[in-house]
Design an enzyme around this catalytic site. Structure first.
Site, PDB file in Angstrom:
ATOM      1  N   GLU A 135       0.812  -1.211   0.115  1.00 24.28           N
ATOM      2  CA  GLU A 135      -0.115   0.062  -0.150  1.00 24.28           C
ATOM      3  C   GLU A 135       0.758   1.113   0.138  1.00 24.28           C
ATOM      4  O   GLU A 135       1.883   1.440   0.662  1.00 24.28           O
ATOM      5  CB  GLU A 135      -0.731   0.158   1.189  1.00 24.28           C
ATOM      6  CG  GLU A 135      -1.706  -0.980   1.694  1.00 24.28           C
ATOM      7  CD  GLU A 135      -2.393  -0.886   2.924  1.00 24.28           C
ATOM      8  OE1 GLU A 135      -3.336  -1.566   3.395  1.00 24.28           O
ATOM      9  OE2 GLU A 135      -1.896   0.136   3.712  1.00 24.28           O
ATOM     10  N   CYS A 184      -9.318  -1.589   1.896  1.00 23.27           N
ATOM     11  CA  CYS A 184      -8.029  -2.085   1.270  1.00 23.27           C
ATOM     12  C   CYS A 184      -7.106  -2.802   1.970  1.00 23.27           C
ATOM     13  O   CYS A 184      -6.459  -3.827   1.559  1.00 23.27           O
ATOM     14  CB  CYS A 184      -7.442  -0.886   1.176  1.00 23.27           C
ATOM     15  SG  CYS A 184      -8.155   0.252  -0.361  1.00 23.27           S
TER      16      CYS A 184
END
Ligand code: SF4
Length: 362
Positions: A94, A340
């Site tokens: 990420e 996410c």
């Protein structure tokens, strides 16, 4: 989109591999100016790949990215975006873009896939895998973010190493990345716009300060009670609080700039007035900036909850009254964090199961 991979090709050279790029330039008898223009376009102006490559006669031989854009999640409530990027090994990492209301933009980069530090409050630490990212993989997070912001007419101001991973468990690649970011020939970024955050690896912090004295350092402290800190950050067994205190003192001496102290506000764990008094005492005589961080609860740590806002404000006032520079960091992108994070964990568990990755010893 500029972040799309051009696919593997044996003849291609990574733009992040300085030696190989120089070799390519010599082999093809190109003027150094061509390589300089390509690097300036991608690393400093964050131009789209096609535009930057257009100035390089051997454009088909150059690979502009080491990561593939997997998914982009934009917050509906504030200016945050999370980029999920895939490594060559098929793992997701990420990068978080924070578009601050003042018009400034900050990028939070990852330095590892997963993390072996295993902090109790952190979803990455619960992932159960850890793999170092290469310098090219860290730098490409900067390039892809810079390109994305350039399309919006925004600039990238700050880069913080606060994403997945403990940066000092990947020190060699961290330092190679800092070298590239601050090199006038490459990214030419001010060291003062970069911050490296760690849970406390004293030797690494001191080496970093020696080599990059103007790069900011942050220590995730979270508690000055040895038992509580050990519970929250198992790694602290290796580096007790006394050692960290001496390290900050030495960093102050070497760098002459404050060390950021990150303090996650956890209900009933570290947020009482007594905790604040102990923290004030522990930080006495150190040049620091305290950043209190409200906690976003995670599925894997149901036993931890965040301190309520009014109590955080009281805690902050107590520190300020004692003369400590103190701010409260309200995290952006809370609406995209959970979804996410779950996706990253699911994808990476699957990828790890189909390979032989193991948690390294730290
Ligand atoms: S060091 Fe950072 S990324 Fe690693 S487990 Fe702790 S908080 Fe998470």
């Amino acid at each position: 989109m500029s972040g799309e991979s051009t696919g593997p090709c044996l003849d291609q050279v990574s733009i992040f591999d300085n030696e190989a790029m120089e070799q390519l330039r010599k082999e093809t008898r190109l003027d150094p100016e061509h390589l300089r223009a390509l690097r300036n376009g991608l690393f400093k102006k964050f131009e789209a790949d096609d535009i930057a490559l257009g100035r390089f006669p051997e454009r088909d031989r150059v690979l502009c990215h080491s990561l593939e854009m997997f998914r982009r999640c934009d917050s509906q409530v504030d200016g945050a975006s999370k980029l999920l990027l895939k490594t060559a090994a098929g793992m997701l990492i990420e990068s978080v873009i924070l578009r601050i209301a003042t018009g400034r933009s900050t990028l939070c980069v990852s330095s590892q896939v997963g993390c072996a530090a295993a902090c109790d409050f952190c979803a990455t630490g619960k992932m159960g895998i850890a793999q170092n990212l290469s310098s090219a993989e860290i730098l490409d997070q900067v390039v892809q973010t810079g390109q994305l912001l350039a399309v919006e007419g925004r600039r990238l101001h700050n880069i913080v190493f606060m994403g997945m991973g403990e940066p000092f468990h990947n020190e060699e690649n961290l330092f190679a990345t800092l070298d590239a970011l601050t090199s006038p020939k490459l990214f030419n970024r001010s060291p003062g716009s970069i911050l490296v955050s760690t849970v406390g690896v004293p030797d690494g912090m001191l080496r970093c300060a020696e080599r990059f004295p103007k790069v900011n350092l942050a220590l995730s402290l979270h508690s000055v009670n040895p038992e509580v800190r050990r519970e929250l950050i198992p790694l602290t067994k290796k580096h007790p609080l006394d050692e960290l205190q001496e390290t900050i003192c030495e960093l102050n001496r070497r760098q002459g700039i404050p060390v950021m102290i990150e303090y996650l506000m956890l209900a009933g764990k570290n947020d009482t007035l007594e905790d604040a008094a102990e923290l004030i005492n522990w930080l006495a005589d150190l040049d620091v900036h305290v950043n209190l961080i409200p906690y976003n609860e995670i599925e894997d740590a149901p036993h931890l909850t965040g301190t309520e806002d009014s109590k955080i404000r009281t805690f902050a006032s107590q520190l300020k009254d004692a003369g400590l520079t103190t701010t409260v960091r309200y995290s952006l992108g809370s609406d995209i964090a959970a979804a996410c994070g779950q996706l990253v964990r699911k994808e990476n568990r699957q990828a790890a199961m189909s390979s032989n990755w193991q948690l390294p010893r730290v």
